[in-house]
Design an enzyme around this catalytic site. Structure first.
Site, PDB file in Angstrom:
ATOM      1  N   ARG A  51       0.817  -1.217   0.000  1.00  0.00           N
ATOM      2  CA  ARG A  51       0.000   0.000   0.000  1.00  0.00           C
ATOM      3  C   ARG A  51       0.852   1.270   0.000  1.00  0.00           C
ATOM      4  O   ARG A  51       0.401   2.319  -0.450  1.00  0.00           O
ATOM      5  CB  ARG A  51      -0.910   0.013   1.229  1.00  0.00           C
ATOM      6  CG  ARG A  51      -2.019  -1.028   1.211  1.00  0.00           C
ATOM      7  CD  ARG A  51      -2.823  -0.976   2.487  1.00  0.00           C
ATOM      8  NE  ARG A  51      -1.992  -1.261   3.656  1.00  0.00           N
ATOM      9  CZ  ARG A  51      -2.430  -1.216   4.913  1.00  0.00           C
ATOM     10  NH1 ARG A  51      -3.676  -0.857   5.162  1.00  0.00           N
ATOM     11  NH2 ARG A  51      -1.623  -1.517   5.909  1.00  0.00           N
ATOM     12  N   GLU A 214      11.622 -20.479  23.767  1.00  0.00           N
ATOM     13  CA  GLU A 214      12.013 -19.104  23.455  1.00  0.00           C
ATOM     14  C   GLU A 214      12.254 -18.342  24.748  1.00  0.00           C
ATOM     15  O   GLU A 214      11.595 -18.600  25.770  1.00  0.00           O
ATOM     16  CB  GLU A 214      10.927 -18.414  22.638  1.00  0.00           C
ATOM     17  CG  GLU A 214      10.612 -19.071  21.303  1.00  0.00           C
ATOM     18  CD  GLU A 214       9.464 -18.377  20.584  1.00  0.00           C
ATOM     19  OE1 GLU A 214       9.733 -17.375  19.903  1.00  0.00           O
ATOM     20  OE2 GLU A 214       8.317 -18.825  20.729  1.00  0.00           O
ATOM     21  N   HIS A 238       4.374 -26.018  13.462  1.00  0.00           N
ATOM     22  CA  HIS A 238       5.810 -26.306  13.557  1.00  0.00           C
ATOM     23  C   HIS A 238       6.090 -27.661  14.211  1.00  0.00           C
ATOM     24  O   HIS A 238       6.780 -28.510  13.650  1.00  0.00           O
ATOM     25  CB  HIS A 238       6.525 -25.211  14.356  1.00  0.00           C
ATOM     26  CG  HIS A 238       6.486 -23.863  13.716  1.00  0.00           C
ATOM     27  ND1 HIS A 238       6.462 -23.676  12.351  1.00  0.00           N
ATOM     28  CD2 HIS A 238       6.481 -22.617  14.256  1.00  0.00           C
ATOM     29  CE1 HIS A 238       6.440 -22.392  12.083  1.00  0.00           C
ATOM     30  NE2 HIS A 238       6.450 -21.728  13.216  1.00  0.00           N
ATOM     31  N   LYS A 329       7.178 -19.512  25.791  1.00  0.00           N
ATOM     32  CA  LYS A 329       7.876 -18.236  25.752  1.00  0.00           C
ATOM     33  C   LYS A 329       8.427 -17.896  27.132  1.00  0.00           C
ATOM     34  O   LYS A 329       7.939 -18.375  28.151  1.00  0.00           O
ATOM     35  CB  LYS A 329       6.944 -17.130  25.263  1.00  0.00           C
ATOM     36  CG  LYS A 329       6.542 -17.317  23.794  1.00  0.00           C
ATOM     37  CD  LYS A 329       5.785 -16.131  23.266  1.00  0.00           C
ATOM     38  CE  LYS A 329       5.519 -16.260  21.769  1.00  0.00           C
ATOM     39  NZ  LYS A 329       6.764 -16.228  20.971  1.00  0.00           N
TER      40      LYS A 329
END
Length: 482
Positions: A51, A214, A238, A329
């Site tokens: 855009r 993570e 995954h 996480k």
């Protein structure tokens, strides 16, 4: 050892969302590295479409900055040559602006690939306009990023939308985990060596653990992540793909549909997961740090940032061997690995005092790609027979030396596979739907029970109940470490 670079044919690659984060961090820096390696032909062209109102020179400067920031070491002269292959079109995905200009830039007689690096809500609009304006033909290829739906119903709708304009053989559903060097080496180790395949079954394998940990929180993805969670964001795609590659039967040949047929059989053979075989968690606030609910700005969120589960596969090869999956996480370390733990020898001739050890094959996906095999040897020195585990280590950085730096990033490899027309490392529509068909009842179950994820400390290995999940089976998780 010399890494062999095989050039691809001439192509036009259009990247919708060409100014977005993924394009700047991964796609364009990866393409620069393929250009620098000599894999991209002189006539290749890359067209950004977004855009943003800018001209081609402005876009080239944006990508030059992105390569400098995310592309690692680069040669200014090579980068200048690469930028000459770039062009740009300001386009309205839902309207009419820019499509005629894009059509005039896409050449006849070369491979056409269209990368949808945009929200899934725009997939249908872009696909429709590519066809309406005669830009995409029967030989064109489209690349779509996850999420591939939010559940089975939306996945089917998304597949139907794409199928209205493109054949399945033209659709490349990208999962960057499948492009990692170690993941592909997993297939080579399994099917290229007589050493492992005879042992690759429940008679010899005690358990398999797949961990993707993570250290970061949800960051700027809070609104998306709170609508998704670890189960949808990581396990359904995954981790499921890694499980399939570990558990599938040998395909008749290394062919896209032959490989994906075997992966589909694994997904369809997955047992339903009992409630006591699933643990969900949320990272808690710590002194000087925010918790999950702070990061997503939802004080009553019941979305998991951690999930661990015990999975069984109902077929002859794997019946009785548990697969343990976990992802989360703000954990102790950033690491992704698959660990295949083999069973004990049926009888120890050395006695209890010698120690008792197991063979473990560990496939490390990140941060340091490679494989290790723990084997049992005698501890050096006098004093009797004492057994210890020693790893046979094949770190790519050590085994390949300087050539390890030339190993392509996952996105680099997968984009080149798109140009080649090789779908082996891409998901098929029925794979995606089968994965959601297995995942949906799990999510519906804990939503019906009103379960709240357990809090866990940032920098830990996850909730305490995740440890109990293994302890009940007389096993323990591998330590999360780099």
């Amino acid at each position: 050892m010399v890494s062999r670079v095989i050039p691809v044919d001439e192509f036009d690659l259009v990247i919708f969302g060409g100014t977005g984060d993924l394009a700047r961090r991964k796609i364009l820096p990866g393409l620069y590295r393929r250009f620098a390696s000599g894999q991209m032909p002189a006539g290749a062209r890359i067209i950004g479409a977004a855009r943003s109102d800018m001209d081609a020179d402005g876009y080239r400067q944006m990508i030059a900055d992105a390569v400098a920031e995310f592309g690692g070491t680069h040669d200014p002269a090579v980068l200048k040559d690469f930028l000459a292959h770039l062009d740009y079109v300001a386009i309205d995905a839902k309207g009419t602006d820019g499509w005629a200009e894009l059509g005039s830039k896409v050449r006849d007689g070369v491979i056409h690939a269209f990368y949808f690096s945009v929200a899934p809500s725009l997939f249908g609009d872009i696909a429709q306009r590519l066809k309406e304006h005669g830009i995409a033909g029967d030989a064109s290829r489209i690349v779509v990023e996850k999420p591939f739906g939010h559940d089975l119903g939306t996945a089917k709708a998304l597949n139907a939308t794409l199928a209205a304009y493109f054949d399945e053989g033209q659709i490349y559903r990208i999962d960057h985990y499948l492009g990692k060097e170690t993941v592909q080496n997993l297939m080579a180790v399994r099917f290229g060596n007589m050493l492992f395949e005879p042992l690759w079954n429940s008679n010899y394998v005690d358990n398999i653990q797949i961990t993707v940990a993570e250290t970061v929180g949800v960051g700027g993805r809070g609104s998306y992540y709170d609508h998704s969670g670890a189960m949808r964001d990581m396990v359904q795609n995954h981790l499921m793909q890694l499980l399939c590659l570990i558990a599938m039967e040998p395909p008749a040949k290394f062919d896209p549909d032959a490989v994906r047929d075997e992966k589909l059989k694994v997904i369809r053979a997955l047992d339903p997961v009992a409630p006591h075989h699933v643990v969900r968690g949320q990272y808690a606030a710590t002194e000087g740090g925010t918790g999950y609910r702070d990061d997503v700005e939802n004080p009553r969120s019941r979305t998991e940032s951690f999930v661990a589960l015990r999975v069984g596969i109902a077929n002859w090869r794997w019946a009785g061997t548990p697969f343990y999956l976990r992802t989360g996480k703000k954990l102790r370390a950033r690491t992704s690995e698959i660990a295949i733990t083999f069973k004990d020898a049926p009888h120890s001739i050395f006695g209890e005092d010698a120690g008792w050890n197991r063979n473990v094959l560990t496939i490390k996906l990140q941060p340091n790609e490679g494989m290790t095999l723990d084997v049992t040897i005698k501890e050096p020195g006098p004093g009797g027979m004492r057994l210890i585990d020693v790893p046979l280590d094949m770190s790519f950085a050590e085994a390949l030396g300087p050539d390890a730096e030339d190993i392509p990033d996952a996105y680099e490899r997968l984009i080149m596979d798109v140009i080649r027309g090789n779908q082996t490392l891409f998901m098929r529509g029925d794979e995606v739907e089968a994965a959601w068909a297995w995942t949906d009842p799990l999510i519906a179950g804990w939503e019906k029970r009103g379960e709240v994820p357990q809090p866990y400390d940032a920098g830990s290995s996850g909730p305490e109940d995740a440890m109990m999940l293994m302890h009940r089976d007389g096993r323990k998780w591998r330590e999360i470490r780099t």
